[in-house]
Design a protein around this motif. Structure first.
Motif, PDB file in Angstrom:
ATOM      1  N   LEU A  53       0.821  -1.206   0.000  1.00  0.00           N
ATOM      2  CA  LEU A  53       0.000   0.000   0.000  1.00  0.00           C
ATOM      3  C   LEU A  53       0.862   1.266   0.000  1.00  0.00           C
ATOM      4  N   ALA A  54       1.913   1.280   0.802  1.00  0.00           N
ATOM      5  CA  ALA A  54       2.795   2.450   0.856  1.00  0.00           C
ATOM      6  C   ALA A  54       3.519   2.656  -0.470  1.00  0.00           C
ATOM      7  N   TYR A  55       4.008   1.563  -1.046  1.00  0.00           N
ATOM      8  CA  TYR A  55       4.711   1.670  -2.330  1.00  0.00           C
ATOM      9  C   TYR A  55       3.776   2.204  -3.414  1.00  0.00           C
ATOM     10  N   ASN A  56       2.581   1.631  -3.502  1.00  0.00           N
ATOM     11  CA  ASN A  56       1.633   2.078  -4.532  1.00  0.00           C
ATOM     12  C   ASN A  56       1.170   3.509  -4.288  1.00  0.00           C
ATOM     13  N   GLY A  57       1.017   3.896  -3.029  1.00  0.00           N
ATOM     14  CA  GLY A  57       0.645   5.279  -2.723  1.00  0.00           C
ATOM     15  C   GLY A  57       1.726   6.264  -3.131  1.00  0.00           C
ATOM     16  N   LEU A  58       2.970   5.933  -2.839  1.00  0.00           N
ATOM     17  CA  LEU A  58       4.077   6.815  -3.241  1.00  0.00           C
ATOM     18  C   LEU A  58       4.236   6.854  -4.757  1.00  0.00           C
ATOM     19  N   PHE A  59       3.991   5.728  -5.403  1.00  0.00           N
ATOM     20  CA  PHE A  59       4.065   5.693  -6.863  1.00  0.00           C
ATOM     21  C   PHE A  59       2.984   6.584  -7.475  1.00  0.00           C
ATOM     22  N   ALA A  60       1.773   6.529  -6.925  1.00  0.00           N
ATOM     23  CA  ALA A  60       0.685   7.378  -7.414  1.00  0.00           C
ATOM     24  C   ALA A  60       0.999   8.853  -7.176  1.00  0.00           C
ATOM     25  N   ALA A  61       1.582   9.167  -6.012  1.00  0.00           N
ATOM     26  CA  ALA A  61       1.953  10.555  -5.732  1.00  0.00           C
ATOM     27  C   ALA A  61       3.019  11.037  -6.709  1.00  0.00           C
ATOM     28  N   ALA A  62       3.959  10.174  -7.037  1.00  0.00           N
ATOM     29  CA  ALA A  62       4.998  10.542  -8.002  1.00  0.00           C
ATOM     30  C   ALA A  62       4.396  10.780  -9.385  1.00  0.00           C
ATOM     31  N   LEU A  63       3.391   9.979  -9.751  1.00  0.00           N
ATOM     32  CA  LEU A  63       2.727  10.194 -11.038  1.00  0.00           C
ATOM     33  C   LEU A  63       2.004  11.535 -11.072  1.00  0.00           C
ATOM     34  N   LEU A  64       1.350  11.876  -9.969  1.00  0.00           N
ATOM     35  CA  LEU A  64       0.672  13.175  -9.910  1.00  0.00           C
ATOM     36  C   LEU A  64       1.673  14.325 -10.018  1.00  0.00           C
ATOM     37  N   LEU A  65       2.780  14.198  -9.322  1.00  0.00           N
ATOM     38  CA  LEU A  65       3.816  15.229  -9.382  1.00  0.00           C
ATOM     39  C   LEU A  65       4.392  15.344 -10.793  1.00  0.00           C
ATOM     40  N   ALA A  66       4.649  14.204 -11.423  1.00  0.00           N
ATOM     41  CA  ALA A  66       5.178  14.234 -12.790  1.00  0.00           C
ATOM     42  C   ALA A  66       4.169  14.850 -13.765  1.00  0.00           C
ATOM     43  N   GLY A  67       2.891  14.525 -13.591  1.00  0.00           N
ATOM     44  CA  GLY A  67       1.859  15.096 -14.457  1.00  0.00           C
ATOM     45  C   GLY A  67       1.728  16.592 -14.284  1.00  0.00           C
TER      46      GLY A  67
END
Length: 73
Positions: A53-67
């Motif tokens: 859950l933590a890994y996927n949450g951080l990955f999603a946050a990184a995608l939002l930041l990149a977008g």
């Protein structure tokens, strides 16, 4: 509105296809590492889902930041 040349459109298509191919690997990466991580931590049997859950949450946050970063340029 701007127009892209044929070469630029092909680059965008290649980037989109590559990201579509790599995305499932990025999500399953945490799941593959969970057994090894839980074996090394004492009393960590219930930590497996939290690690994923933590890994996927951080990955999603990184995608939002990149977008957001891509939209500003």
């Amino acid at each position: 509105m701007f127009t892209l040349s044929l070469r630029q459109r092909r680059r965008v298509l290649l980037a989109a296809l590559l990201s579509d191919a790599v995305f499932p690997l990025a999500i399953t990466g945490a799941t593959a590492a969970v057994p090894d991580v839980t074996a090394r931590l004492s009393g960590a049997d219930a930590l497996g889902p939290w690690i994923v859950l933590a890994y996927n949450g951080l990955f999603a946050a990184a995608l939002l930041l990149a977008g957001t970063t891509a939209d500003r340029r």
